[in-house]
Design a protein around this motif. Sequence first.
Motif, PDB file in Angstrom:
ATOM      1  N   HIS A  39     106.256  31.062  65.727  1.00 21.94           N
ATOM      2  CA  HIS A  39     105.016  30.663  65.105  1.00 21.94           C
ATOM      3  C   HIS A  39     105.139  30.103  63.765  1.00 21.94           C
ATOM      4  O   HIS A  39     105.724  30.597  63.035  1.00 21.94           O
ATOM      5  N   ARG A  40     104.531  29.287  63.478  1.00 20.31           N
ATOM      6  CA  ARG A  40     104.424  28.278  62.548  1.00 20.31           C
ATOM      7  C   ARG A  40     103.852  29.121  61.317  1.00 20.31           C
ATOM      8  O   ARG A  40     102.944  29.714  61.592  1.00 20.31           O
ATOM      9  N   LEU A  41     104.178  28.879  59.654  1.00 28.02           N
ATOM     10  CA  LEU A  41     103.525  29.281  58.886  1.00 28.02           C
ATOM     11  C   LEU A  41     102.142  28.993  58.931  1.00 28.02           C
ATOM     12  O   LEU A  41     101.667  27.751  59.262  1.00 28.02           O
ATOM     13  N   GLY A  42     101.360  29.955  58.539  1.00 26.60           N
ATOM     14  CA  GLY A  42      99.874  29.890  58.516  1.00 26.60           C
ATOM     15  C   GLY A  42      99.417  29.248  57.086  1.00 26.60           C
ATOM     16  O   GLY A  42      99.647  29.583  56.081  1.00 26.60           O
ATOM     17  N   ILE A  43      99.178  27.819  57.123  1.00 22.79           N
ATOM     18  CA  ILE A  43      98.807  27.243  56.188  1.00 22.79           C
ATOM     19  C   ILE A  43      97.435  27.709  55.107  1.00 22.79           C
ATOM     20  O   ILE A  43      97.624  28.084  53.975  1.00 22.79           O
ATOM     21  N   ASP A  44      96.310  27.978  55.844  1.00 22.52           N
ATOM     22  CA  ASP A  44      95.319  28.568  55.144  1.00 22.52           C
ATOM     23  C   ASP A  44      95.613  29.914  54.622  1.00 22.52           C
ATOM     24  O   ASP A  44      95.094  30.145  53.537  1.00 22.52           O
ATOM     25  N   PRO A  45      96.275  30.838  55.207  1.00 22.73           N
ATOM     26  CA  PRO A  45      96.528  32.170  54.594  1.00 22.73           C
ATOM     27  C   PRO A  45      97.294  32.064  53.242  1.00 22.73           C
ATOM     28  O   PRO A  45      97.127  32.540  52.413  1.00 22.73           O
ATOM     29  N   MET A  46      98.345  31.045  53.492  1.00 18.28           N
ATOM     30  CA  MET A  46      99.201  30.863  52.332  1.00 18.28           C
ATOM     31  C   MET A  46      98.364  30.326  51.071  1.00 18.28           C
ATOM     32  O   MET A  46      98.570  30.840  49.927  1.00 18.28           O
ATOM     33  N   ARG A  47      97.252  29.406  51.317  1.00 17.62           N
ATOM     34  CA  ARG A  47      96.549  28.946  50.045  1.00 17.62           C
ATOM     35  C   ARG A  47      95.841  30.092  49.703  1.00 17.62           C
ATOM     36  O   ARG A  47      95.385  30.130  48.567  1.00 17.62           O
ATOM     37  N   VAL A  48      95.059  30.890  50.512  1.00 19.28           N
ATOM     38  CA  VAL A  48      94.152  31.791  50.302  1.00 19.28           C
ATOM     39  C   VAL A  48      94.806  32.758  49.257  1.00 19.28           C
ATOM     40  O   VAL A  48      94.425  33.417  48.101  1.00 19.28           O
ATOM     41  N   GLU A  49      96.217  33.117  49.702  1.00 18.29           N
ATOM     42  CA  GLU A  49      97.205  34.034  48.858  1.00 18.29           C
ATOM     43  C   GLU A  49      97.883  33.498  47.807  1.00 18.29           C
ATOM     44  O   GLU A  49      98.728  34.137  47.142  1.00 18.29           O
TER      45      GLU A  49
END
Length: 153
Positions: free
Chosen positions: A98-108
């Motif tokens: 599973h690839r890194l979640g771009i949107d969760p990384m940005r939110v956090e």
Amino acid sequence: MIVLLALPLVACGSPGDPAPAPAPTTTAFARTPEDCTELTVTALEVQPGVANLFGTHAELLPKGQFVRVRIAIGNTGSRVHDTRSEDYQLVDTAAAGHRLGIDPMRVERQLFELQIGAGNRLEMDLWYDIPVGAVPHELRDTVCASTIPLPGR
């Protein structure tokens, strides 16, 4: 009063003004074999099943479940080394990556490209959005072709 109305037109410049200088270009990010041998990555904590994320400017719901993996990256070398958070893939117990979640990384507000100084250690969170029912097993460094065990796994 007339002076105030003319001021915005003067600030815009005239058609004969030279064009602004282009923005400097950056080189493509690339990790080296030395980065792979002198950076140590340790998974400290895994938190699967996170139902939603709240940031200062956004709320985010997962497509499946959010998984937070807290990692520590240490630089054992004598120079600055680079790494990217998106190079760490989460592998579940069914061996699906599973690839890194771009949107969760940005939110956090987590970093995507990191420079770690000589002898330094950095802790950060990696966020993934994986299917409900998938169980995190390990991290795979896709550049250095290594695996990082998750705690308790």
